[in-house]
Design an enzyme around this catalytic site. Structure first.
Site, PDB file in Angstrom:
ATOM      1  CD  GLU A   9       0.358  -0.687   3.217  1.00 33.86           C
ATOM      2  OE1 GLU A   9       0.514  -0.606   4.430  1.00 33.86           O
ATOM      3  OE2 GLU A   9       0.835  -1.632   2.556  1.00 33.86           O
ATOM      4  CD  GLU A  86      -8.756  -0.152   8.378  1.00 36.00           C
ATOM      5  OE1 GLU A  86      -8.870   0.362   7.251  1.00 36.00           O
ATOM      6  OE2 GLU A  86      -9.739  -0.431   9.093  1.00 36.00           O
TER       7      GLU A  86
END
Length: 736
Positions: A9, A86
């Site tokens: 990410e 997450e």
């Protein structure tokens, strides 16, 4: 064709991983989440199993396009976002976008971004974890159901731009309840009595403990004086001397919450700043000899588990740098909380060869300070216990019993590397049982019980953790949100609720007492953990929550008082005698006459230490005149606090900051220090002649001359939980 595509990410991770995996792998970044619930609507199909309606986040279409292009050229796809809920959600959303390519997709759990950590993860890739993703979805939907419904309610009843949240509102409640406790607190007087004795071996102090076997607790000066007069008539001798060895175990290595707490206590870093710095250390720093490498293990963890090889490395480091005396016989193993994710390790350096000293050239000042803290804490956790010799001298004088205690450090153990504030030494002289003591003086001291202290960021996070509210990934965001919304402000390092925060909290407690109750929120966190463990279904949890929430919400919409209309204050209008009401404006809460528009009287107000409303005198005069029109300058209050304004407004609109009256210390400058607020809301003081004079002070000045060097003012500084007035020009320092 590339053997594999690794998707993470963070672009910073890309650089770190590329150096290690070589030419067979392409590495790309999603730059955080690529999908989320829509901003413009609820985005949850409540009547259809609470199905979320994810949409592509603005600006991420191009990112997805590039990821698809890279995936087409790879044989396998490895999804390596952060190893938490997450990160799992990011991985699932990427996998959904790439599923039409029919390429094998594996989950890469990267707990440390080092050659060892990355190669081990590639050697044993896992599968996407649906249970963890379901848990994240449940949390996101719960937060949306609460926030999307409560926030508009606050816009309608208080003012636009406010927000309420499932967890942030609980944190606000804790802070407000602590403030109410402080307001209700009634201090009680008490006295302590210390006796100073002299022996051939030296002097020492003993405290009065008992009279005729019962604790002595004088409540007034008269009581204390009577006891002192009686003590002066006594003969004192040593009744017993006790010596014993006391051991202190080293602290566990850091988890997220303890890192945030200790970084605040030692470095004064906010939780948000601590996590930003830790993220950089985890994702990788460019080193000359090694290239980009992660310096610490994953920083969002609630587990104190340490890998066997890391324990062995710590023992080798301790023996080489401190000697065998600093090694415990057995490796220290620490116990995590019941809810801890044991797949994660504690926060530790990825290699002890990278000492803080060796990284000075590569890290910024704050990064180095945090790394040094993590390094020392981890190594210290594997060191020997500290050993003290504790001595207690028991003394009798008539019917009175006294105690003198002290301790001597015998072996520092872990304290050689990681000091705390608790190891003050007080050496006592050698005395024998039965020895008569010579009394030098008796010192009675007056004290008052203190109210419970306001929370600091550190103590709030500790409380949230102890009560089971939030998880490692949410602590920093919780604190940051309530500060950003203007519900809480920082006052000398402590979190103090603003008037807005108190008013909003009162409204939420009145109408949603269970939803923002600590026990209820903690049980929801446990339920989310159960979903991840496969013990509970997401839809069942959401349905159970929403049935209660919807009923309470509808009732609140009808019954909640509106601050726009005003709420009673109990204060009489100085113009007409009717009750004034509390209303909310751009500059904050204020008092307005309930007869508006017939009576347009308004007043600012503050609350005293008991929480009672005190009306601020309107247009207080300053003794200064307006340099533009000659009329008196008065003090007014705006959205950023008090300021001086011309009393001739609106004809004259001259304004200026309020001076402290303290002269600027710059040589040849005739300016005074004025209080200002930075963009980050931090208070500072600068010269009234700025920008001509560049003097800036970040400590609060005290209008008091230094008794040593006659400097015109002192400053307030806080060190180790105590406040001092300090001179900037000499070494004068006195506790406040």
């Amino acid at each position: 064709m590339k053997k594999g595509l690794i998707i993470v990410e963070s672009p910073t991770k890309v650089r770190t991983i590329k150096k290690i995996v070589g030419k067979n792998f392409e590495v790309a970044a999603s730059v955080g989440h690529i999908k989320d619930l829509p901003k413009s609507r609820l985005g949850v199909k409540v009547d259809n199993g609470f199905e979320p309606e994810y949409v592509t986040i603005r600006g991420k279409k191009e990112v997805i396009k590039k990821l698809k292009a890279a995936a087409k050229k790879a044989e396998e796809i490895y999804l390596g976002p952060d190893p938490d809920r997450e990160g799992e959600a990011i991985a699932w959303h990427i996998a959904e976008e790439l599923k039409d390519l029919n390429k094998p997709v594996k989950r890469l759990l990267l707990y440390e971004l080092t050659e060892k950590g990355i190669k081990e993860a590639l050697a044993k890739p896992g599968e996407l974890d649906r249970k963890k993703f379901e848990s994240q979805q449940a949390r996101r939907i719960l937060d949306r159901l609460v926030g999307y419904n409560l926030s508009p309610l606050l816009w309608e009843k208080v003012k636009r731009g406010l927000s309420a949240g499932r967890v942030q509102s609980v944190a606000l409640r804790l802070i407000c309840e602590r403030e109410r406790e402080r307001e209700a607190f009634e201090p009680e007087e008490y006295w302590t009595i210390e006796l100073y004795f002299e022996t051939d071996e030296g002097s020492f102090v003993a405290k009065l403990k008992r009279y005729k076997g019962k604790p002595v607790k004088p409540k007034s000066e008269a009581e204390a004086k009577a006891i002192v007069e009686d003590l002066l008539r006594q003969t004192f001798k040593v009744s017993r001397v006790e010596r014993k060895e006391v051991k202190r175990k080293p602290p566990a290595p850091f988890i997220t919450s303890t890192l945030q707490q200790e970084a605040w206590r030692r470095l004064r870093f906010s939780a948000k700043k601590t996590m930003l710095l830790a993220q950089r250390l985890y994702e990788g720093i460019e080193l000359v000899d090694e290239g980009a490498v992660g310096l610490i293990t994953y920083m969002r963890t609630d587990s104190v588990r340490v890998a066997k090889e890391a324990q062995d490395a710590a023992r080798a480091f301790i023996e080489a740098n401190f000697g065998k005396d600093y090694l415990p016989k057995k490796t220290h193993v620490f116990k995590s909380r019941k809810t801890a994710q044991e797949a994660h390790e504690a926060i530790r350096p990825t290699s002890l060869s990278r000492t803080p000293e060796s990284l000075k050239a590569y890290l910024g000042k704050d990064e180095l300070a945090l790394y040094d803290l993590i390094f020392r804490r981890f190594v210290a956790s594997q060191m020997a216990e500290a050993r003290f010799e504790r001595t207690e001298i028991h003394i009798v004088g008539g019917d009175y019993e006294l105690l003198a205690s002290g301790q001597r450090l015998v072996h520092p153990g872990f304290l050689a590397l990681y000091r705390t504030d608790e190891e003050e030494e007080a050496n006592l002289p050698q005395v024998e049982e039965g020895a008569l003591l010579k009394l030098q003086k008796i010192d009675p001291k007056q004290h008052f019980t203190q109210p419970p202290p306001r929370y600091t960021e550190a103590s709030l996070i500790r409380t949230l953790e102890e009560k089971g509210i939030g998880r490692p990934s949410t602590y920093a965001q919780i604190v940051s949100t309530i500060k950003d919304r203007g519900y809480v402000e920082t006052d000398k390092g402590y979190l103090k609720p603003t008037e807005l925060g108190l008013l909003v909290n009162d409204l939420l407690i009145a109408h949603f007492p269970d939803i923002i109750e600590t026990g209820f929120t903690a049980r929801l966190e446990e339920a989310l953990d159960q979903i991840e463990e496969g013990k509970r279904e997401r839809v069942e949890l959401l349905r159970s929550f929403y049935e209660t929430f919807e009923e309470v919400l509808q009732r609140a919409k009808e019954e909640m008082a509106s601050l726009k209309a005003g709420v009673p204050s109990g204060i009489k209008c100085p113009a007409c005698g009717e009750e004034m009401i509390i209303r909310m404006g751009r500059a904050g809460a204020f008092l307005a006459c309930s007869r508006y528009p017939d009576c347009k009287e308004t007043r600012d107000y503050v609350r005293d230490e008991k929480g009672a409303i005190k009306v601020v005198e309107k247009n207080r005069e300053t003794g200064e005149v307006c340099e533009k029109c000659g009329r008196p300058m008065v003090i007014k209050r705006g959205r950023f606090g008090e300021f001086m304004a011309c009393s001739g407004y609106p004809e004259c609109k001259n304004t200026k900051p309020i001076s402290t009256g303290i002269p600027c210390p710059e040589e040849g400058c005739n300016g005074t220090l004025i209080k200002r607020r930075a963009r980050n809301k931090k208070i500072y003081y600068r010269c009234s002649n700025a920008p001509k004079c560049e003097f800036i002070l970040w400590d609060e000045p005290i209008k008091e001359e230094c008794p040593q060097c006659k400097a015109p003012f002192l400053v307030r500084k806080k060190q180790r939980r105590k406040e001092y007035k300090v001179c900037l020009k000499c070494d004068y320092k006195e506790e406040l």
